[in-house]
Design an enzyme around this catalytic site. Structure first.
Site, PDB file in Angstrom:
ATOM      1  N   HIS A 196     -17.013  -5.797   7.144  1.00 23.83           N
ATOM      2  CA  HIS A 196     -16.659  -5.316   6.106  1.00 23.83           C
ATOM      3  C   HIS A 196     -18.505  -5.848   4.913  1.00 23.83           C
ATOM      4  O   HIS A 196     -18.375  -5.205   3.874  1.00 23.83           O
ATOM      5  CB  HIS A 196     -15.675  -6.499   6.119  1.00 23.83           C
ATOM      6  CG  HIS A 196     -14.831  -5.868   4.564  1.00 23.83           C
ATOM      7  ND1 HIS A 196     -13.605  -6.443   4.642  1.00 23.83           N
ATOM      8  CD2 HIS A 196     -14.868  -5.386   3.814  1.00 23.83           C
ATOM      9  CE1 HIS A 196     -12.899  -6.198   3.450  1.00 23.83           C
ATOM     10  NE2 HIS A 196     -13.718  -5.093   2.959  1.00 23.83           N
TER      11      HIS A 196
ATOM     12  N   ASP B 173      -6.428   2.891   5.174  1.00 27.64           N
ATOM     13  CA  ASP B 173      -7.591   2.128   5.898  1.00 27.64           C
ATOM     14  C   ASP B 173      -6.946   0.154   4.580  1.00 27.64           C
ATOM     15  O   ASP B 173      -6.425  -0.107   3.889  1.00 27.64           O
ATOM     16  CB  ASP B 173      -8.894   2.086   4.239  1.00 27.64           C
ATOM     17  CG  ASP B 173      -9.544   1.338   4.345  1.00 27.64           C
ATOM     18  OD1 ASP B 173     -11.218   1.539   5.109  1.00 27.64           O
ATOM     19  OD2 ASP B 173      -9.548   0.096   3.820  1.00 27.64           O
TER      20      ASP B 173
ATOM     21  N   LYS C 135     -11.336  -3.750   9.057  1.00 26.13           N
ATOM     22  CA  LYS C 135     -12.439  -4.295   9.157  1.00 26.13           C
ATOM     23  C   LYS C 135     -12.299  -6.111  10.002  1.00 26.13           C
ATOM     24  O   LYS C 135     -11.738  -6.842   9.386  1.00 26.13           O
ATOM     25  CB  LYS C 135     -13.105  -4.359   8.034  1.00 26.13           C
ATOM     26  CG  LYS C 135     -12.762  -2.935   7.075  1.00 26.13           C
ATOM     27  CD  LYS C 135     -12.929  -2.787   5.684  1.00 26.13           C
ATOM     28  CE  LYS C 135     -12.582  -1.468   5.278  1.00 26.13           C
ATOM     29  NZ  LYS C 135     -10.724  -2.125   4.407  1.00 26.13           N
TER      30      LYS C 135
ATOM     31  N   TYR D 192      -7.443  -8.403   3.387  1.00 26.55           N
ATOM     32  CA  TYR D 192      -6.683  -7.718   2.843  1.00 26.55           C
ATOM     33  C   TYR D 192      -4.801  -8.938   3.083  1.00 26.55           C
ATOM     34  O   TYR D 192      -4.580  -8.350   1.894  1.00 26.55           O
ATOM     35  CB  TYR D 192      -6.348  -5.999   2.886  1.00 26.55           C
ATOM     36  CG  TYR D 192      -7.485  -5.727   2.698  1.00 26.55           C
ATOM     37  CD1 TYR D 192      -8.218  -5.741   1.601  1.00 26.55           C
ATOM     38  CD2 TYR D 192      -7.077  -4.279   3.007  1.00 26.55           C
ATOM     39  CE1 TYR D 192      -9.573  -5.431   1.983  1.00 26.55           C
ATOM     40  CE2 TYR D 192      -8.309  -3.325   2.249  1.00 26.55           C
ATOM     41  CZ  TYR D 192      -9.738  -3.802   2.233  1.00 26.55           C
ATOM     42  OH  TYR D 192     -10.454  -3.111   1.748  1.00 26.55           O
TER      43      TYR D 192
END
Length: 284
Positions: free
Chosen positions: A110, A44, A78, A49
């Site tokens: 997200h 994931d 996401k 990120y």
């Protein structure tokens, strides 16, 4: 790893590896190598990120090492909140390009609000709708095998279900014994949406909680394993994150023990409506 069949027939592992705050090629390589070695097949990530490119590169390098191919792993990413609305398709395509994948197994919205806008901004519902329509287009072309959302409330889900052509398959939210979102879980079950938990350890705060620690001792398990097993026994998927190979291995060892019903209830009884991450309830 056990798996769940999503509402469109796609199989998704119940346990995945979270990669939040895992950045840099060397760190990503160490973590993913340990995860693949210990049986993880689901990973994931997210645009925000800032590690999609490294995750994609490392997987391409490691899959042959472990005798695996792209079809053996399940990759989730996401849509960044900044890309909500008119920029959604471009945001989706950036994730595909960064991960260097022809397709992603699951793609999530997200956050229900647009970055840079207030939570109460009346434009949020329209931007969410635009984003979902863009994702539906990429689902239709085979670039995404399944669609879902993250940090949506029941209200956000009802709004989406009333308008979507492709039903969300997954809802990813904060869920742990201090935040037992039982009504949301019941709604997801009734709607055929799989609930996947993040922050199962309460950003680490729950591993020292006396009830959790006591159960870990009695079962001969780690506190993290007890917390993750508690979710799995409710049919909830988990995506624990660690940068330590030993803990990565431990967090995958969840299918060879069972929590007694009274212990499940004791953990659920810790609910205090405590959130360690974001609270989406104020986003219109």
């Amino acid at each position: 790893m056990e798996s769940v069949r999503l509402n469109n027939g796609v199989e998704m592992p119940l346990v995945g590896l979270g990669t939040f705050k895992v950045r840099g090629y060397e760190a990503v390589y160490l973590v993913l190598d340990a995860a693949l070695r210990h049986g993880y097949r689901s990973f994931d990530t997210a645009s925000v990120y800032q590690n999609e490119a490294d995750v994609g590169r490392v997987l391409k390098e490691l899959l042959p090492k472990h005798g695996l191919s792209r079809t053996d792993v399940f990759i989730t990413s996401k849509l960044a909140p900044r890309d909500h609305g008119a920029g959604a398709e471009a945001g989706c395509l950036r994730s595909l390009e960064a991960l260097d994948c022809q397709y992603l197994d699951l793609y999530l919205v997200h956050w229900p609000g647009k970055q840079g806008c207030k939570s109460e901004d009346p434009g949020n519902p329209g931007w969410r709708q635009q984003s979902w329509e863009a994702m539906e287009g990429l689902y239709g072309s085979g670039r995404f095998r399944a669609l879902g959302v993250s940090n949506y409330t029941e209200g956000h889900l009802r709004e989406l279900l009333a308008k979507c052509r492709v039903k969300p398959a997954v809802l990813q939210v904060e869920y742990h014994p201090f935040l037992v979102q039982s009504q949301l879980l019941a709604f997801c079950r009734a709607s055929g949406i799989h609930l996947q938990a993040y922050s199962s350890l309460g950003t680490g705060c729950l591993v020292a909680e006396p009830t959790v620690a006591g159960l870990a001792h009695s079962y001969g398990r780690t506190p993290a394993q007890v917390l993750l097993r508690w979710a799995l026994q409710q049919g909830i998927g988990v995506i624990p994150k660690s940068t330590h190979p030993e803990r990565i291995a431990q967090n995958a060892q969840l299918f060879d023990f069972h929590l007694a019903e009274e212990d499940m209830q004791a953990l659920s009884g810790l609910h205090s409506d405590t959130r360690y991450c974001w609270d989406p309830r104020h986003v219109v």
